[in-house]
Design an enzyme around this catalytic site. Sequence first.
Site, PDB file in Angstrom:
ATOM      1  N   THR A  35      47.930  30.069  35.192  1.00  0.00           N
ATOM      2  CA  THR A  35      49.239  30.716  35.302  1.00  0.00           C
ATOM      3  C   THR A  35      50.110  30.000  36.318  1.00  0.00           C
ATOM      4  O   THR A  35      51.272  30.314  36.458  1.00  0.00           O
ATOM      5  CB  THR A  35      49.093  32.180  35.755  1.00  0.00           C
ATOM      6  OG1 THR A  35      48.316  32.188  36.949  1.00  0.00           O
ATOM      7  CG2 THR A  35      48.402  32.995  34.700  1.00  0.00           C
ATOM      8  N   GLU A  37      23.824  48.581  49.409  1.00  0.00           N
ATOM      9  CA  GLU A  37      22.659  48.102  48.664  1.00  0.00           C
ATOM     10  C   GLU A  37      22.983  46.853  47.854  1.00  0.00           C
ATOM     11  O   GLU A  37      22.122  46.016  47.641  1.00  0.00           O
ATOM     12  CB  GLU A  37      22.141  49.193  47.724  1.00  0.00           C
ATOM     13  CG  GLU A  37      21.262  50.192  48.432  1.00  0.00           C
ATOM     14  CD  GLU A  37      20.771  51.278  47.498  1.00  0.00           C
ATOM     15  OE1 GLU A  37      20.219  50.954  46.445  1.00  0.00           O
ATOM     16  OE2 GLU A  37      20.957  52.448  47.833  1.00  0.00           O
ATOM     17  N   ASN A  41      39.805  34.776  33.806  1.00  0.00           N
ATOM     18  CA  ASN A  41      40.513  35.324  32.651  1.00  0.00           C
ATOM     19  C   ASN A  41      40.040  34.715  31.345  1.00  0.00           C
ATOM     20  O   ASN A  41      39.976  35.388  30.331  1.00  0.00           O
ATOM     21  CB  ASN A  41      42.012  35.110  32.805  1.00  0.00           C
ATOM     22  CG  ASN A  41      42.622  36.155  33.711  1.00  0.00           C
ATOM     23  OD1 ASN A  41      42.002  37.192  33.943  1.00  0.00           O
ATOM     24  ND2 ASN A  41      43.791  35.913  34.230  1.00  0.00           N
TER      25      ASN A  41
END
Length: 454
Positions: free
Chosen positions: A180, A255, A207
Amino acid sequence: MKGEILHLHLGQAGTQLGNSAWELYLLEHGLGHDGRPDPSAKDVVDGGSYETFFTETSNGKYVPRSLFVDLDPSPIDEIRTGGYRQLFHPELLISGKEDAANNYARGHYTIGKEMVDNVIDRIRRVADNCHSLQGFLIFHSFGGGTGSGFGALLLERLSTEYGKKSKLEFAVYPAPRVSTAVVEPYNAVLSTHSTIENSDCTFLVDNEAVYDICRRNLDIPRPSYDHLNRLIAQVVSSITSSLRFDGALNVDLNEFQTNLVPYPRIHYPLISYAPVISASKSAHESFKVQELTFQCFEPNNQMVVCDPRNGKYMAVALLYRGDAVPRDCNAAIAALKAKSSFNLVEWCPTGFKLGINYQKPMAVPAAPGDGGLAPVDRSVSMLSNTTAIAEAWSRLDHKFDLMYSKRAFVHWYVGEGMEEGEFSEAREDLAALEKDYEEVAADSYEGDEGEAEY
């Protein structure tokens, strides 16, 4: 009390991802567009624990604990006027007057500097309202100006003010072929260099990989960002589902770090999600736990373009949602370990972290033919720390080198008060990161030379 999580959405990519994520959260918790319980909502298991993501006001409305920041006013104005304008607290939508123009230096030094105190102030206000803040989820892109520059700046400030809280990023990473902005490689390298010390775990999404998943599995000929973001939102939601709903094996934010990050710098797990399937096909498929688990390990289902068959897995977290029992999940993992194509590093014999959550996955309803996700009974998200992701770094570094060898576009950055030395420093840091990945993949891991580094 599970502990609250604050969502920070930075730049256009972060803001649009945020829209999709909150759209899904509302659905899962049975809330309407204005944050009030929706009487017509079905499939809601007593709403789960709202506290994690929402603050409840005295008149029964739930307000997201989320902050949207963009230096460019338009993406945030869209929220202010869009369908969810009643939902978000207006003070937590912060927009600047001029955008960062795809320039890391503008987001990090000139324009971002003016806004960061205001933003930290709002974050502090939201954080003070929490009983036990668990951490931050930060959504941004590595390619844009605000996402890369301001994102890095904000993470620096967060790690000084909230050093002990976990900071997980969802970063939209420059894809190999879909671009982009011309200066994406610069922004991404600079941003990675300045966030690598400050973020605990960064989930990369590119993307192009998500486009391919939408095209292949959902039969959308030309996927829009909405399609992409809804898919990514599913993963974000399963990462946090055990903080909000009950399950056999709950997983909290800390975690993830403990189980996925073997060395502080190697904190870039790959994400994949299964089943991604359109409603028209779902009737003809069986979604057994084992099949879904195997699907996650297919390169086709991964959200970054790289081939895990070339690398080794250091650690894998499998998060099941819906109708899954521990026995099936363990059997699936055993079957997976038996496959010759699955390589674990030798120094990590177990390698798997399990999460099981009973809340069934939900999908935002879409018009038929608009390629919505099919409603399914169970789904699995996989977060895997694999050495194959080094491919993504070397691709990025190569693009950076091509441009930087000619010093192309560098004057835009220097003009905003950056020093040219920062480019080479950032590039060296990423070269070191690639080397770290190589060393980890080498089986004969010499402890003595590695000790100085870590």
